[in-house]
Design an enzyme around this catalytic site. Structure first.
Site, PDB file in Angstrom:
ATOM      1  N   ASN A 258       0.842  -1.189   0.000  1.00 16.79           N
ATOM      2  CA  ASN A 258       0.000   0.000   0.000  1.00 16.79           C
ATOM      3  C   ASN A 258       0.883   1.246   0.000  1.00 16.79           C
ATOM      4  O   ASN A 258       1.814   1.346   0.783  1.00 16.79           O
ATOM      5  CB  ASN A 258      -0.893   0.010   1.238  1.00 16.79           C
ATOM      6  CG  ASN A 258      -2.008  -1.016   1.160  1.00 16.79           C
ATOM      7  OD1 ASN A 258      -2.731  -1.059   0.171  1.00 16.79           O
ATOM      8  ND2 ASN A 258      -2.154  -1.817   2.197  1.00 16.79           N
TER       9      ASN A 258
ATOM     10  N   PHE B 167      -8.010   3.422  -2.835  1.00 21.93           N
ATOM     11  CA  PHE B 167      -8.919   4.114  -1.931  1.00 21.93           C
ATOM     12  C   PHE B 167      -8.621   3.825  -0.458  1.00 21.93           C
ATOM     13  O   PHE B 167      -8.019   2.813  -0.117  1.00 21.93           O
ATOM     14  CB  PHE B 167     -10.378   3.776  -2.243  1.00 21.93           C
ATOM     15  CG  PHE B 167     -10.757   2.324  -2.111  1.00 21.93           C
ATOM     16  CD1 PHE B 167     -10.757   1.673  -0.873  1.00 21.93           C
ATOM     17  CD2 PHE B 167     -11.144   1.596  -3.228  1.00 21.93           C
ATOM     18  CE1 PHE B 167     -11.130   0.348  -0.750  1.00 21.93           C
ATOM     19  CE2 PHE B 167     -11.517   0.260  -3.123  1.00 21.93           C
ATOM     20  CZ  PHE B 167     -11.513  -0.362  -1.880  1.00 21.93           C
TER      21      PHE B 167
ATOM     22  N   HIS C  84       2.662  -4.098  -7.032  1.00 21.30           N
ATOM     23  CA  HIS C  84       3.045  -5.154  -6.097  1.00 21.30           C
ATOM     24  C   HIS C  84       4.427  -5.714  -6.413  1.00 21.30           C
ATOM     25  O   HIS C  84       4.942  -5.493  -7.489  1.00 21.30           O
ATOM     26  CB  HIS C  84       2.020  -6.294  -6.138  1.00 21.30           C
ATOM     27  CG  HIS C  84       0.695  -5.879  -5.578  1.00 21.30           C
ATOM     28  ND1 HIS C  84      -0.394  -5.628  -6.371  1.00 21.30           N
ATOM     29  CD2 HIS C  84       0.306  -5.638  -4.302  1.00 21.30           C
ATOM     30  CE1 HIS C  84      -1.422  -5.274  -5.605  1.00 21.30           C
ATOM     31  NE2 HIS C  84      -1.021  -5.265  -4.347  1.00 21.30           N
TER      32      HIS C  84
END
Length: 528
Positions: A422, A477, A528
């Site tokens: 993230n 988000f 990732h």
């Protein structure tokens, strides 16, 4: 048999590099030359005696050259087992002469396509006879030597001198392996082109090929073997770069340098100078400014501790002022489109510092493929080539961002595209001031970035944390309001994020309650 004499050679090449020297060397060693079309003409013009393949086969070339080597006298001469009595009898019965050496390279299909050729021209540059002969000779490497790369011509002639006009089996095996790799890469290029022509994004069989650029000392760790292969993609970066100085790059160097250059290329050098400092494939500082020197100072201030031993990428030719600043701390690699002579001289004082000049910047909007191996397979996807369109931004809070905030938000979101998920990026005045990467929860990334901003401020002797007054970008988000509360605590004033969560209303309400401006992009950048 280990040693095989070469008495007859068939030469048929598209790339004429080194052809005459090879043919002359063979002729001087008593080898009979057989050739086709343009190759035969080139050899005759050089004064060499050559038998046309049509004289060998007794059959004329026809159909615009499509049919010339697809004949039993060619393939029989390549495929016949030299020590098999039945094969020998068949050769004698049908007057098939042995071909002991095949030197072939193929129609330039890739160059033809890259040159913008139309469909019919591309198809005409698909070689048929060449791959068939190469595969035949490679299969019969016990008796035949096959050469597909001009770089191996000199080795072949040396081997003939060392072995009394013969080739050793070890060399023939090595050349056969190269030959099959050559035809495999050729077919892979054609299959990819055909898939593009018919609009097939997920062909039933996906093939990739690469040309060895360098064998590496090891991979990510010393116990892992590794090598760097070039795919032929015309994209500026580590594959196009010239190593001006320093030792060869490692696996991790190459991976990190690629990440750094792809990131810094997001920023238009005509508008601002930009610097990205990368460590372990994540940015630890990114900034844009009027000069590279200023951009580097701002990028370094974000996390000077992590920058030690990092990779520095510039979106403009490296100048002396920037070079002087960069060499003040230990840096593994610098990559830039170019560098001034003065900058090169400064960097040359650091013997272990690698300087790579890529020749240009990659286009962040260019389409392409990326792939990753899995157990028993691999994943393929299109390159993340979407760039943020400011006209698509949607302000969802009562507070409206200022023009300065909006510029920083776009900058931060651009950086977040290149941060491992993230991803959370705090930015202020065109520079990152806190980066959170690779955490399992978004709120943790928000906290990590906040703490890094505080640590950087302490290192700079500042009373106020770097994140005070900053904007924040998130690559995806916010699933809960807790992340918004953390960034408000860090002193952030505005947030840019994709939106699309089931709890968007909750997150927006939290932003309104905390007095933050929030913008939705509708665009996600997981990495990732």
């Amino acid at each position: 048999m280990d040693q095989r004499k070469i008495a007859r050679a068939l030469l048929s090449v598209s790339d004429k590099t080194g052809l005459v020297d090879l043919a002359r060397g063979l002729a001087e060693r008593g080898v009979q030359l057989v050739s086709t079309g343009g190759t035969a003409r080139a050899l005759k013009e050089a004064g060499l005696e050559v038998q046309d393949v049509s004289d060998l086969t007794g059959f004329p070339e026809m159909m615009d050259g499509r049919l010339k080597t697809l004949h039993p006298k060619v393939h029989g001469g390549l495929l016949a087992k030299r020590d098999d009595a039945d094969h020998a009898a068949a050769m004698q019965s049908h007057d098939i002469p042995a071909i002991d050496l095949l030197a072939v390279n193929l129609y330039p299909f890739v160059k033809t396509v890259e040159g913008g050729a139309d469909y019919d021209t591309a198809v005409e540059n698909i070689d048929i006879g060449g791959p068939a002969m190469i595969r035949a000779a490679a299969k019969n490497h016990d008796g035949v030597a096959v050469v597909v790369e001009p770089g191996d011509y000199a080795r072949l002639l040396t081997a003939l001198d060392e072995n009394d006009g013969a080739t050793p089996l070890s060399l023939r095996k090595e050349l056969a392996a190269k030959a099959y790799a050559h035809t495999a890469a050729y077919d892979a290029a054609i299959s990819r082109w055909f898939a593009e022509q018919i609009g097939d994004d997920t062909p039933q069989t996906r093939t990739f090929s690469g040309q060895l650029s360098s064998a590496l000392r090891y991979g990510e760790n010393p116990h892992q073997d590794a090598a760097f292969y070039k795919t032929g993609e015309k994209r500026f970066g580590v594959a196009s770069a010239e190593l001006v100085q320093g030792k060869a790059l490692s696996y991790n160097n190459l991976n990190d340098t690629d990440a750094a250059y792809e990131l810094v290329a997001e920023f238009d050098p005509e508008k601002a100078a930009a610097i990205a400092i990368i460590k372990h494939a994540n940015p630890c500082g990114v900034a844009q400014a009027a000069t590279l020197h200023e951009a580097y100072e701002k990028a370094l201030a974000c996390d000077s501790v992590s920058a030690f031993g990092g990779i520095v990428a510039a979106n403009r030719p490296l100048d002396a002022d920037a070079a002087e600043e960069i060499v003040k701390i230990f840096t593994e690699v610098i990559i830039a489109p170019d560098a001034s002579d003065e900058a090169k001289e400064i960097i040359s004082q650091k013997k272990n510092l690698r300087l790579l000049l890529a020749g240009g910047l990659p286009d962040p909007g260019e389409a392409g493929l990326t792939f990753r191996s899995l157990a028993g397979g691999f994943l393929v996807q299109g390159r993340d080539n979407r760039t943020l369109d400011p006209s698509n931004l949607k302000v969802v809070t009562k507070a409206q961002p200022s023009e300065v905030q909006l510029a920083d938000m776009i900058f931060a979101f651009t950086v977040a595209k290149h941060v491992k998920s993230n991803a959370i990026v705090y930015a202020k005045d065109g520079a990152t001031v806190g980066i959170g990467a690779g955490q399992m929860s978004r709120v943790d990334s928000t906290r990590v970035a906040f703490r890094k901003g505080q640590a950087a401020a302490e290192a700079l002797g500042l009373k106020e944390g770097l994140t005070e007054g900053a904007v924040v970008a998130s690559d995806a988000f916010f699933p809960f309001a807790d992340g918004i509360e953390v960034l408000a605590e860090a002193g952030a004033t505005a947030v840019i994020q994709p939106g699309g969560s089931m709890r968007d209303d909750e997150v927006i309400k939290a932003a309104d309650r905390l007095g933050l401006a929030m913008v939705f992009t509708g665009l996600r950048h997981f990495r990732h």
